[in-house]
Design a protein around this motif. Structure first.
Motif, PDB file in Angstrom:
ATOM      1  N   GLN A   4      43.149  38.281  31.783  1.00 18.97           N
ATOM      2  CA  GLN A   4      41.932  39.043  31.484  1.00 18.97           C
ATOM      3  C   GLN A   4      41.009  39.096  32.701  1.00 18.97           C
ATOM      4  O   GLN A   4      40.435  40.145  33.015  1.00 18.97           O
ATOM      5  N   GLU A   5      40.873  37.982  33.408  1.00 24.21           N
ATOM      6  CA  GLU A   5      40.019  37.962  34.597  1.00 24.21           C
ATOM      7  C   GLU A   5      40.606  38.814  35.716  1.00 24.21           C
ATOM      8  O   GLU A   5      39.873  39.433  36.499  1.00 24.21           O
ATOM      9  N   LEU A   6      41.938  38.872  35.801  1.00 24.20           N
ATOM     10  CA  LEU A   6      42.579  39.725  36.812  1.00 24.20           C
ATOM     11  C   LEU A   6      42.290  41.199  36.523  1.00 24.20           C
ATOM     12  O   LEU A   6      41.984  41.968  37.446  1.00 24.20           O
ATOM     13  N   VAL A   7      42.384  41.598  35.267  1.00 27.27           N
ATOM     14  CA  VAL A   7      42.073  42.987  34.899  1.00 27.27           C
ATOM     15  C   VAL A   7      40.597  43.286  35.184  1.00 27.27           C
ATOM     16  O   VAL A   7      40.254  44.378  35.666  1.00 27.27           O
ATOM     17  N   ALA A   8      39.727  42.308  34.931  1.00 25.47           N
ATOM     18  CA  ALA A   8      38.304  42.487  35.246  1.00 25.47           C
ATOM     19  C   ALA A   8      38.099  42.674  36.748  1.00 25.47           C
ATOM     20  O   ALA A   8      37.245  43.453  37.181  1.00 25.47           O
ATOM     21  N   HIS A   9      38.878  41.952  37.555  1.00 23.20           N
ATOM     22  CA  HIS A   9      38.799  42.104  39.015  1.00 23.20           C
ATOM     23  C   HIS A   9      39.192  43.525  39.434  1.00 23.20           C
ATOM     24  O   HIS A   9      38.502  44.146  40.257  1.00 23.20           O
ATOM     25  N   LEU A  10      40.278  44.043  38.857  1.00 26.06           N
ATOM     26  CA  LEU A  10      40.674  45.420  39.167  1.00 26.06           C
ATOM     27  C   LEU A  10      39.586  46.400  38.750  1.00 26.06           C
ATOM     28  O   LEU A  10      39.270  47.350  39.479  1.00 26.06           O
ATOM     29  N   ALA A  11      38.995  46.172  37.576  1.00 30.23           N
ATOM     30  CA  ALA A  11      37.928  47.053  37.103  1.00 30.23           C
ATOM     31  C   ALA A  11      36.718  46.989  38.030  1.00 30.23           C
ATOM     32  O   ALA A  11      36.058  48.010  38.275  1.00 30.23           O
ATOM     33  N   ALA A  12      36.430  45.791  38.556  1.00 26.41           N
ATOM     34  CA  ALA A  12      35.280  45.634  39.446  1.00 26.41           C
ATOM     35  C   ALA A  12      35.442  46.481  40.697  1.00 26.41           C
ATOM     36  O   ALA A  12      34.520  47.211  41.103  1.00 26.41           O
ATOM     37  N   GLY A  63      25.146  45.305  40.483  1.00 26.83           N
ATOM     38  CA  GLY A  63      24.188  44.512  41.239  1.00 26.83           C
ATOM     39  C   GLY A  63      24.768  44.225  42.601  1.00 26.83           C
ATOM     40  O   GLY A  63      24.446  44.880  43.588  1.00 26.83           O
ATOM     41  N   ALA A  64      25.710  43.245  42.652  1.00 26.86           N
ATOM     42  CA  ALA A  64      26.402  42.966  43.904  1.00 26.86           C
ATOM     43  C   ALA A  64      27.258  44.166  44.288  1.00 26.86           C
ATOM     44  O   ALA A  64      27.957  44.742  43.458  1.00 26.86           O
ATOM     45  N   ALA A  65      27.202  44.546  45.562  1.00 22.84           N
ATOM     46  CA  ALA A  65      27.933  45.730  46.028  1.00 22.84           C
ATOM     47  C   ALA A  65      29.206  45.366  46.781  1.00 22.84           C
ATOM     48  O   ALA A  65      29.906  46.264  47.260  1.00 22.84           O
ATOM     49  N   ASP A  66      29.514  44.078  46.897  1.00 26.77           N
ATOM     50  CA  ASP A  66      30.762  43.673  47.548  1.00 26.77           C
ATOM     51  C   ASP A  66      31.788  43.305  46.487  1.00 26.77           C
ATOM     52  O   ASP A  66      31.435  43.017  45.336  1.00 26.77           O
ATOM     53  N   SER A  67      33.074  43.317  46.869  1.00 31.63           N
ATOM     54  CA  SER A  67      34.154  43.135  45.887  1.00 31.63           C
ATOM     55  C   SER A  67      34.074  41.799  45.162  1.00 31.63           C
ATOM     56  O   SER A  67      34.225  41.734  43.940  1.00 31.63           O
ATOM     57  N   LEU A  68      33.859  40.709  45.932  1.00 30.99           N
ATOM     58  CA  LEU A  68      33.847  39.396  45.282  1.00 30.99           C
ATOM     59  C   LEU A  68      32.634  39.234  44.367  1.00 30.99           C
ATOM     60  O   LEU A  68      32.744  38.691  43.266  1.00 30.99           O
ATOM     61  N   GLY A  69      31.469  39.716  44.817  1.00 27.66           N
ATOM     62  CA  GLY A  69      30.270  39.623  43.990  1.00 27.66           C
ATOM     63  C   GLY A  69      30.404  40.446  42.721  1.00 27.66           C
ATOM     64  O   GLY A  69      30.047  39.992  41.619  1.00 27.66           O
ATOM     65  N   ARG A  70      30.916  41.679  42.858  1.00 27.54           N
ATOM     66  CA  ARG A  70      31.102  42.534  41.688  1.00 27.54           C
ATOM     67  C   ARG A  70      32.174  41.946  40.757  1.00 27.54           C
ATOM     68  O   ARG A  70      32.038  41.998  39.532  1.00 27.54           O
ATOM     69  N   THR A  71      33.227  41.357  41.340  1.00 27.94           N
ATOM     70  CA  THR A  71      34.254  40.708  40.520  1.00 27.94           C
ATOM     71  C   THR A  71      33.636  39.590  39.687  1.00 27.94           C
ATOM     72  O   THR A  71      33.910  39.464  38.485  1.00 27.94           O
ATOM     73  N   HIS A  72      32.783  38.770  40.308  1.00 29.83           N
ATOM     74  CA  HIS A  72      32.127  37.670  39.587  1.00 29.83           C
ATOM     75  C   HIS A  72      31.308  38.219  38.422  1.00 29.83           C
ATOM     76  O   HIS A  72      31.357  37.703  37.299  1.00 29.83           O
ATOM     77  N   ASP A  73      30.556  39.297  38.674  1.00 31.23           N
ATOM     78  CA  ASP A  73      29.705  39.868  37.622  1.00 31.23           C
ATOM     79  C   ASP A  73      30.542  40.442  36.471  1.00 31.23           C
ATOM     80  O   ASP A  73      30.219  40.232  35.289  1.00 31.23           O
ATOM     81  N   VAL A  74      31.609  41.183  36.808  1.00 27.13           N
ATOM     82  CA  VAL A  74      32.423  41.820  35.753  1.00 27.13           C
ATOM     83  C   VAL A  74      33.211  40.765  34.976  1.00 27.13           C
ATOM     84  O   VAL A  74      33.347  40.848  33.749  1.00 27.13           O
ATOM     85  N   GLN A  75      33.724  39.752  35.681  1.00 30.45           N
ATOM     86  CA  GLN A  75      34.456  38.692  34.967  1.00 30.45           C
ATOM     87  C   GLN A  75      33.534  37.954  33.996  1.00 30.45           C
ATOM     88  O   GLN A  75      33.931  37.642  32.865  1.00 30.45           O
ATOM     89  N   ALA A  76      32.304  37.660  34.427  1.00 23.13           N
ATOM     90  CA  ALA A  76      31.350  36.984  33.530  1.00 23.13           C
ATOM     91  C   ALA A  76      31.069  37.851  32.305  1.00 23.13           C
ATOM     92  O   ALA A  76      30.980  37.353  31.173  1.00 23.13           O
TER      93      ALA A  76
END
Length: 296
Positions: free
Chosen positions: A78-86, A105-118
């Motif tokens: 689920q978190e991997l799919v969220a990363h792709l969505a981010a 909010g965060a405009a970089d991949s890792l920051g956006r991944t953290h936000d979408v996964q949460a």
């Protein structure tokens, strides 16, 4: 339907040529009634649309235990799919396509991944899958109306959207393979018409992977041969500001799919199966730096 059967149906549905007398149209009509095909989009975005459809077919067969199993980077499915969505969402925002999930909010991949996964951890895996697919399809439909040269920015790198979407397709391909291996499934290869432009992007990235690794290939030229369906030959200047190649200084021959995965961060460059000739040190530098732009 068996998950492997579903994935092979995806490969069949990407195949543009239908042999005379084939029963494929009847087979695909039945398949379309049971699963979603790739979204309509521009020809240059079709490799991405095809990998999204393949990932979705794999996810459709996931059971509850599959979603909580760690796949890569310490992320569950689920978190991997969220990363792709981010990352799809950041590219969508860059070109004016719809963005699902939490506000950006965060405009970089890792920051956006953290936000979408949460955000997605509070939702069901099926909701995560549904919104990832909806956003990917919306991006595909939006790209159908855009010139391939439209500038698009992801992680501060502005390049034509046609290259950004090929990179998204490569990442989706690699992570689908990650998930398939964890599930003990063999993922069918994309069709050659989708592998070729992906391999071309990977080849054109080599001067940048060298520079990113602190090596300047200016004034040197590589002859690259990629074997297998979708492969080909490239004569590449290794300086990022050079457009005209010289006489090749080094030669590398390798399997096209293994080469794409090497650029995507899968495989050890030291053990990468390739035939090399000419300046062997330069060939080794090219291979050792090839994964430099890969990330989670």
């Amino acid at each position: 339907m068996d998950p492997v059967e579903r994935l092979y149906l995806d490969a069949l549905m990407e195949e543009p040529v239908v042999p005379a007398g084939s029963v494929r149209p009847q087979l695909l009509a039945g398949a379309r009634a049971r699963r979603r095909p790739a979204a309509p989009t521009a020809v240059w975005a079709a490799p991405y649309a095809g990998r999204v459809a393949a990932m979705d077919a794999l996810l459709a067969s996931a059971v509850e235990d599959d979603w909580s199993r760690v796949i890569v980077e310490g992320w569950t499915l689920q978190e991997l799919v969220a990363h792709l969505a981010a990352k799809d969402g950041l590219l969508s925002a860059s070109v004016g396509a719809p963005v699902l999930g939490p506000p950006i909010g965060a405009a970089d991949s890792l920051g956006r991944t953290h936000d979408v996964q949460a955000y997605e951890r509070a939702r069901s895996p099926e909701q995560t899958r549904r919104d990832w697919r909806a956003q990917a399809d919306a991006l595909c439909r939006h790209l159908a109306e855009l010139p391939p040269t439209t500038p698009a920015t992801l992680d501060g790198m502005e390049v034509p959207v046609s290259d950004q979407i090929l990179a998204r397709g490569l990442e989706t391909w690699i992570h689908t393979d990650d998930a398939a291996k964890t599930a003990g499934l063999r993922l069918p290869d994309p069709i050659p018409e989708h592998i070729r432009p992906t391999a071309d992007l990977c080849a054109r990235l080599l001067p940048w992977t060298m520079l990113f690794s602190g090596m300047n290939g200016a004034g040197r030229t590589l002859h690259l041969t990629l074997t297998g369906p979708g492969g080909g030959e490239w004569v590449l200047p290794l300086g990022v500001e050079e457009s005209a190649p010289g006489e090749p200084d080094a030669h590398i021959s390798a399997d096209v799919i293994k080469f794409c995965f090497l650029l995507g961060g899968r495989g050890d460059p030291a053990d990468f199966p390739a035939e090399v000739a000419g300046d062997l040190a330069l060939a080794r530098d090219v291979l050792s730096t090839a994964p430099a732009l890969s990330g989670p």
